[in-house]
Write a protein that holds these residues in place. Structure first.
Motif, PDB file in Angstrom:
ATOM      1  N   GLY A   1      -6.562  19.116  -4.813  1.00  0.00           N
ATOM      2  CA  GLY A   1      -6.934  17.780  -5.255  1.00  0.00           C
ATOM      3  C   GLY A   1      -6.943  16.760  -4.137  1.00  0.00           C
ATOM      4  O   GLY A   1      -6.420  16.985  -3.049  1.00  0.00           O
ATOM      5  N   PRO A   2      -7.569  15.608  -4.419  1.00  0.00           N
ATOM      6  CA  PRO A   2      -7.639  14.531  -3.436  1.00  0.00           C
ATOM      7  C   PRO A   2      -6.286  13.875  -3.211  1.00  0.00           C
ATOM      8  O   PRO A   2      -5.357  14.071  -3.988  1.00  0.00           O
ATOM      9  CB  PRO A   2      -8.605  13.519  -4.080  1.00  0.00           C
ATOM     10  CG  PRO A   2      -9.045  14.087  -5.373  1.00  0.00           C
ATOM     11  CD  PRO A   2      -8.215  15.274  -5.684  1.00  0.00           C
ATOM     12  N   VAL A   3      -6.207  13.089  -2.143  1.00  0.00           N
ATOM     13  CA  VAL A   3      -5.058  12.213  -1.928  1.00  0.00           C
ATOM     14  C   VAL A   3      -5.499  10.811  -2.362  1.00  0.00           C
ATOM     15  O   VAL A   3      -6.635  10.416  -2.122  1.00  0.00           O
ATOM     16  CB  VAL A   3      -4.581  12.244  -0.455  1.00  0.00           C
ATOM     17  CG1 VAL A   3      -5.639  11.742   0.518  1.00  0.00           C
ATOM     18  CG2 VAL A   3      -3.301  11.452  -0.280  1.00  0.00           C
ATOM     19  N   TYR A   4      -4.611  10.108  -3.044  1.00  0.00           N
ATOM     20  CA  TYR A   4      -4.918   8.780  -3.565  1.00  0.00           C
ATOM     21  C   TYR A   4      -4.088   7.725  -2.857  1.00  0.00           C
ATOM     22  O   TYR A   4      -2.983   8.010  -2.396  1.00  0.00           O
ATOM     23  CB  TYR A   4      -4.623   8.718  -5.067  1.00  0.00           C
ATOM     24  CG  TYR A   4      -5.771   9.185  -5.916  1.00  0.00           C
ATOM     25  CD1 TYR A   4      -6.575   8.283  -6.593  1.00  0.00           C
ATOM     26  CD2 TYR A   4      -6.072  10.532  -6.019  1.00  0.00           C
ATOM     27  CE1 TYR A   4      -7.647   8.710  -7.362  1.00  0.00           C
ATOM     28  CE2 TYR A   4      -7.138  10.967  -6.780  1.00  0.00           C
ATOM     29  CZ  TYR A   4      -7.924  10.052  -7.452  1.00  0.00           C
ATOM     30  OH  TYR A   4      -8.993  10.477  -8.194  1.00  0.00           O
TER      31      TYR A   4
ATOM     32  N   ARG B   1      -3.721   9.607  -9.426  1.00  0.00           N
ATOM     33  CA  ARG B   1      -3.786  11.001  -8.981  1.00  0.00           C
ATOM     34  C   ARG B   1      -3.422  11.955 -10.112  1.00  0.00           C
ATOM     35  O   ARG B   1      -4.066  12.990 -10.290  1.00  0.00           O
ATOM     36  CB  ARG B   1      -2.880  11.252  -7.771  1.00  0.00           C
ATOM     37  CG  ARG B   1      -3.102  12.671  -7.254  1.00  0.00           C
ATOM     38  CD  ARG B   1      -2.410  12.996  -5.968  1.00  0.00           C
ATOM     39  NE  ARG B   1      -2.972  14.242  -5.485  1.00  0.00           N
ATOM     40  CZ  ARG B   1      -2.672  15.437  -6.012  1.00  0.00           C
ATOM     41  NH1 ARG B   1      -1.826  15.540  -7.005  1.00  0.00           N
ATOM     42  NH2 ARG B   1      -3.236  16.529  -5.544  1.00  0.00           N
ATOM     43  N   ASP B   2      -2.401  11.620 -10.891  1.00  0.00           N
ATOM     44  CA  ASP B   2      -2.032  12.483 -12.014  1.00  0.00           C
ATOM     45  C   ASP B   2      -3.183  12.607 -13.011  1.00  0.00           C
ATOM     46  O   ASP B   2      -3.441  13.690 -13.543  1.00  0.00           O
ATOM     47  CB  ASP B   2      -0.780  11.958 -12.717  1.00  0.00           C
ATOM     48  CG  ASP B   2       0.499  12.270 -11.938  1.00  0.00           C
ATOM     49  OD1 ASP B   2       0.431  12.948 -10.892  1.00  0.00           O
ATOM     50  OD2 ASP B   2       1.576  11.819 -12.390  1.00  0.00           O
TER      51      ASP B   2
ATOM     52  N   VAL C   1       0.846  -1.194   0.000  1.00  0.00           N
ATOM     53  CA  VAL C   1       0.000   0.000   0.000  1.00  0.00           C
ATOM     54  C   VAL C   1       0.880   1.242   0.000  1.00  0.00           C
ATOM     55  O   VAL C   1       1.876   1.311   0.720  1.00  0.00           O
ATOM     56  CB  VAL C   1      -0.936   0.027   1.229  1.00  0.00           C
ATOM     57  CG1 VAL C   1      -1.768   1.296   1.261  1.00  0.00           C
ATOM     58  CG2 VAL C   1      -1.845  -1.193   1.240  1.00  0.00           C
ATOM     59  N   ASP C   2       0.497   2.224  -0.807  1.00  0.00           N
ATOM     60  CA  ASP C   2       1.179   3.516  -0.793  1.00  0.00           C
ATOM     61  C   ASP C   2       0.192   4.585  -1.208  1.00  0.00           C
ATOM     62  O   ASP C   2      -0.870   4.287  -1.781  1.00  0.00           O
ATOM     63  CB  ASP C   2       2.392   3.509  -1.719  1.00  0.00           C
ATOM     64  CG  ASP C   2       3.404   4.608  -1.381  1.00  0.00           C
ATOM     65  OD1 ASP C   2       3.184   5.366  -0.405  1.00  0.00           O
ATOM     66  OD2 ASP C   2       4.408   4.730  -2.105  1.00  0.00           O
ATOM     67  N   GLU C   3       0.556   5.830  -0.942  1.00  0.00           N
ATOM     68  CA  GLU C   3      -0.311   6.954  -1.299  1.00  0.00           C
ATOM     69  C   GLU C   3       0.420   7.892  -2.247  1.00  0.00           C
ATOM     70  O   GLU C   3       1.637   7.831  -2.389  1.00  0.00           O
ATOM     71  CB  GLU C   3      -0.786   7.701  -0.052  1.00  0.00           C
ATOM     72  CG  GLU C   3       0.290   8.157   0.906  1.00  0.00           C
ATOM     73  CD  GLU C   3       1.151   9.306   0.424  1.00  0.00           C
ATOM     74  OE1 GLU C   3       0.670  10.138  -0.359  1.00  0.00           O
ATOM     75  OE2 GLU C   3       2.327   9.359   0.823  1.00  0.00           O
ATOM     76  N   ALA C   4      -0.353   8.763  -2.857  1.00  0.00           N
ATOM     77  CA  ALA C   4       0.200   9.827  -3.697  1.00  0.00           C
ATOM     78  C   ALA C   4      -0.599  11.088  -3.452  1.00  0.00           C
ATOM     79  O   ALA C   4      -1.828  11.047  -3.411  1.00  0.00           O
ATOM     80  CB  ALA C   4       0.127   9.446  -5.178  1.00  0.00           C
ATOM     81  N   GLY C   5       0.128  12.185  -3.263  1.00  0.00           N
ATOM     82  CA  GLY C   5      -0.558  13.464  -3.151  1.00  0.00           C
ATOM     83  C   GLY C   5      -0.730  14.000  -1.757  1.00  0.00           C
ATOM     84  O   GLY C   5      -1.678  14.736  -1.486  1.00  0.00           O
ATOM     85  N   ARG C   6       0.196  13.703  -0.851  1.00  0.00           N
ATOM     86  CA  ARG C   6       0.087  14.298   0.483  1.00  0.00           C
ATOM     87  C   ARG C   6       0.528  15.765   0.481  1.00  0.00           C
ATOM     88  O   ARG C   6      -0.012  16.572   1.218  1.00  0.00           O
ATOM     89  CB  ARG C   6       0.937  13.524   1.495  1.00  0.00           C
ATOM     90  CG  ARG C   6       0.227  12.296   2.019  1.00  0.00           C
ATOM     91  CD  ARG C   6       1.019  11.536   3.047  1.00  0.00           C
ATOM     92  NE  ARG C   6       1.281  12.318   4.245  1.00  0.00           N
ATOM     93  CZ  ARG C   6       1.807  11.825   5.352  1.00  0.00           C
ATOM     94  NH1 ARG C   6       2.132  10.557   5.409  1.00  0.00           N
ATOM     95  NH2 ARG C   6       2.030  12.582   6.393  1.00  0.00           N
ATOM     96  N   GLY C   7       1.494  16.117  -0.367  1.00  0.00           N
ATOM     97  CA  GLY C   7       2.069  17.454  -0.321  1.00  0.00           C
ATOM     98  C   GLY C   7       1.375  18.547  -1.116  1.00  0.00           C
ATOM     99  O   GLY C   7       1.553  19.727  -0.810  1.00  0.00           O
TER     100      GLY C   7
ATOM    101  N   ALA D   1      -9.245  10.058  -0.880  1.00  0.00           N
ATOM    102  CA  ALA D   1      -9.948  10.854   0.125  1.00  0.00           C
ATOM    103  C   ALA D   1     -10.051  12.262  -0.446  1.00  0.00           C
ATOM    104  O   ALA D   1      -9.085  12.780  -1.020  1.00  0.00           O
ATOM    105  CB  ALA D   1      -9.209  10.855   1.460  1.00  0.00           C
ATOM    106  N   SER D   2     -11.195  12.847  -0.322  1.00  0.00           N
ATOM    107  CA  SER D   2     -11.502  14.127  -0.968  1.00  0.00           C
ATOM    108  C   SER D   2     -10.819  15.307  -0.290  1.00  0.00           C
ATOM    109  O   SER D   2     -10.319  15.198   0.839  1.00  0.00           O
ATOM    110  CB  SER D   2     -13.015  14.349  -0.941  1.00  0.00           C
ATOM    111  OG  SER D   2     -13.440  14.573   0.404  1.00  0.00           O
ATOM    112  N   VAL D   3     -10.846  16.429  -0.979  1.00  0.00           N
ATOM    113  CA  VAL D   3     -10.329  17.675  -0.407  1.00  0.00           C
ATOM    114  C   VAL D   3     -11.062  17.993   0.894  1.00  0.00           C
ATOM    115  O   VAL D   3     -10.448  18.405   1.890  1.00  0.00           O
ATOM    116  CB  VAL D   3     -10.468  18.831  -1.426  1.00  0.00           C
ATOM    117  CG1 VAL D   3     -10.200  20.177  -0.773  1.00  0.00           C
ATOM    118  CG2 VAL D   3      -9.529  18.611  -2.598  1.00  0.00           C
ATOM    119  N   GLU D   4     -12.382  17.774   0.914  1.00  0.00           N
ATOM    120  CA  GLU D   4     -13.166  18.039   2.129  1.00  0.00           C
ATOM    121  C   GLU D   4     -12.711  17.140   3.273  1.00  0.00           C
ATOM    122  O   GLU D   4     -12.605  17.584   4.420  1.00  0.00           O
ATOM    123  CB  GLU D   4     -14.663  17.834   1.856  1.00  0.00           C
ATOM    124  CG  GLU D   4     -15.261  18.826   0.877  1.00  0.00           C
ATOM    125  CD  GLU D   4     -14.923  18.534  -0.596  1.00  0.00           C
ATOM    126  OE1 GLU D   4     -15.040  19.464  -1.413  1.00  0.00           O
ATOM    127  OE2 GLU D   4     -14.539  17.393  -0.930  1.00  0.00           O
TER     128      GLU D   4
END
Length: 194
Positions: free
Chosen positions: A17-20, A135-136, A7-13, A65-68
């Motif tokens: 946009g959402p984080v994936y 995410r891209d 498992v890994d994520e993309a888009g914490r920084g 997970a959404s921006v909200e």
């Protein structure tokens, strides 16, 4: 065979946009050559590897997970939520989960966090690639709706061009209000732009 899920994520920084997150169970009988931390690969290499992972893995899933949710929970908790969603969407239940980094989502199966796991564990590298590709693609779709921010170039990261666009155009509905540069601009410009 022990079904191990990476498992890994993309888009914490990024500021927008959402984080994936992605979860992948690789098939040892059908290896994917060239797996590596998604940050070390070109977009073309990531796309090609994503197709290989999709066709060769025992199971894979991508969630977000959404921006909200990011603004409500904080980015770490939203990342863990996306990870949990990805694992729970797998068509096959893994026996154990290996996660890149220091933090572990709460799951019904054993979870181990591995620092730099995306560079050392094939399953995590595969997950990093799927999360980054997804995410891209989302950021390119957001670029179509909000071209003034240049999401196609920086994918929402706080580059000088993105910060300049934020100052010029204000904050959009896809920007993360809890992130300091956006929060500061909201204080200056008021509410989000459509």
């Amino acid at each position: 065979m022990t079904l191990t899920c990476g498992v890994d994520e993309a888009g914490r920084g990024p500021l927008a946009g959402p984080v994936y997150a992605a979860a992948v169970i690789l098939d040892p009988a059908r290896p994917v050559a060239g797996l590596a931390d998604s940050k070390t690969l070109t977009p073309r290499q990531r796309e090609a590897l994503a197709r290989e992972i999709h066709s060769r893995a025992i199971a894979w899933a991508v969630a977000s997970a959404s921006v909200e949710e990011i603004d409500t929970l904080n980015i770490l908790q939203a990342s863990l939520l996306a990870m949990r969603r990805a694992v729970e969407q797998l068509a096959v239940t893994p026996r154990r989960v290996l996660v890149d980094g220091l933090h572990r989502p709460r799951l019904a199966v054993p979870v181990r966090a591995i620092v730099r796991g995306d560079a050392t564990v094939g399953e995590i590298a595969a997950a990093s690639i799927l999360a980054k590709v997804a995410r891209d693609r989302e950021m390119l779709a957001l670029h179509q709706r909000h071209p003034q921010y240049g999401f196609d170039r920086h994918k929402g990261y706080p580059t000088s061009a993105h910060l300049a666009a934020l100052r010029e155009h204000g904050v959009s509905i896809v920007h993360r209000r809890s992130f300091a540069p956006v929060r500061v601009l909201l204080g200056v410009h008021g509410g989000p732009q459509p």
